[in-house]
Scaffold this active site. Structure first.
Site, short mmCIF file in Angstrom:
data_model
loop_
_atom_site.label_atom_id
_atom_site.label_comp_id
_atom_site.label_asym_id
_atom_site.label_seq_id
_atom_site.Cartn_x
_atom_site.Cartn_y
_atom_site.Cartn_z
N ALA A 132 -8.67 3.84 -1.69
CA ALA A 132 -7.44 3.15 -1.30
C ALA A 132 -6.91 3.69 0.03
O ALA A 132 -7.49 4.59 0.65
CB ALA A 132 -6.39 3.26 -2.40
N HIS A 133 -5.80 3.14 0.44
CA HIS A 133 -5.21 3.44 1.75
C HIS A 133 -4.92 4.92 1.95
O HIS A 133 -4.57 5.65 1.03
CB HIS A 133 -3.89 2.64 1.91
CG HIS A 133 -2.84 3.06 0.90
ND1 HIS A 133 -1.96 4.10 1.12
CD2 HIS A 133 -2.57 2.59 -0.34
CE1 HIS A 133 -1.16 4.25 0.07
NE2 HIS A 133 -1.51 3.35 -0.84
N ASP A 134 -5.10 5.36 3.19
CA ASP A 134 -4.69 6.69 3.65
C ASP A 134 -5.40 7.85 2.97
O ASP A 134 -4.95 9.00 3.07
CB ASP A 134 -3.17 6.87 3.50
CG ASP A 134 -2.40 5.85 4.31
OD1 ASP A 134 -2.52 5.89 5.54
OD2 ASP A 134 -1.70 5.00 3.71
#
Length: 210
Positions: A132-134
């Site tokens: 997922a993001h980041d």
């Protein structure tokens, strides 16, 4: 130019299928192993199996070996030989244009790597897994099928995330750590630890019933 899959185990054969869909029919795909093939005499899936000594600077190599430490050793050896290290993203994978992938990443079918994720060298993302993001993923990390990594997670080099494992957002997983199949990770994991279960905790030795 030849496209060479180093390793002819299960994952290597999956990579061969993905390359066949991505490359033109006229391009050459082979397997390679240490001591395998011997002058191209062996074959698997109708593809030649070469010995690693036959590889050279005109070849692009995809390292499809499960162990992160083995991938590191193979990569070092191939670079010394002048070979190019290839990366591959399956045609069904979704990778954000704002994600960063290191050299040698193999991103399998039906996987996702989302916005602002940064992934290191020789990452293996097996089918149905996601980042997922980041997230920040180190070098030589392996995600087994359906591993789920939520946003903001940091994972150290050589970690292994088992099939169906679920990692809560903003967790840190240490270098060389192993997350067992189906584990649910809700707190940080130290370097080289092995965790299993829900919630994930240290694996305990089995009791003797003698």
């Amino acid at each position: 130019m030849r496209h060479i899959i180093f390793g002819n185990g299960g994952h290597g054969r999956e990579v061969a299928d993905m390359l066949r869909r991505r490359l033109a029919a006229s391009e050459t795909i082979c397997f390679a192993t240490d001591g395998g093939g011997g002058g191209g005499g062996g074959a698997m899936f109708d593809l030649p199996v070469l010995d690693s000594a036959e590889l050279g600077p005109d070849d692009t190599i995809y390292i499809a070996v499960g162990s992160g430490s083995a991938r590191e050793e193979i990569e070092r050896r191939l670079v010394t030989m002048g070979c190019r290290i290839g990366s591959m993203i399956a045609s069904t994978a979704l990778v954000s244009p704002f994600a960063t992938l290191g050299e040698g990443a193999l991103v399998s079918d039906f996987t996702m790597i989302n916005a602002a994720a940064v992934v290191g060298r020789q990452f293996q993302c097996n089918m149905y897994a996601y980042v997922a993001h980041d997230c920040r993923i180190g070098d030589f990390v392996t995600f087994a099928p359906a591993a789920c990594c939520n946003g903001g997670v940091k994972i150290g080099d050589h970690a292994y995330i088992g099939s169906g494992a679920l990692i809560r957002q903003n967790i840190r997983i240490g270098r060389g750590a192993t997350v067992g199949m189906g584990a649910v990770v809700v707190s940080d994991i130290p370097d080289f630890a092995t965790v299993v279960g829900n919630p994930a905790g240290p694996m305990r030795p089995s009791r003797s019933h003698g």
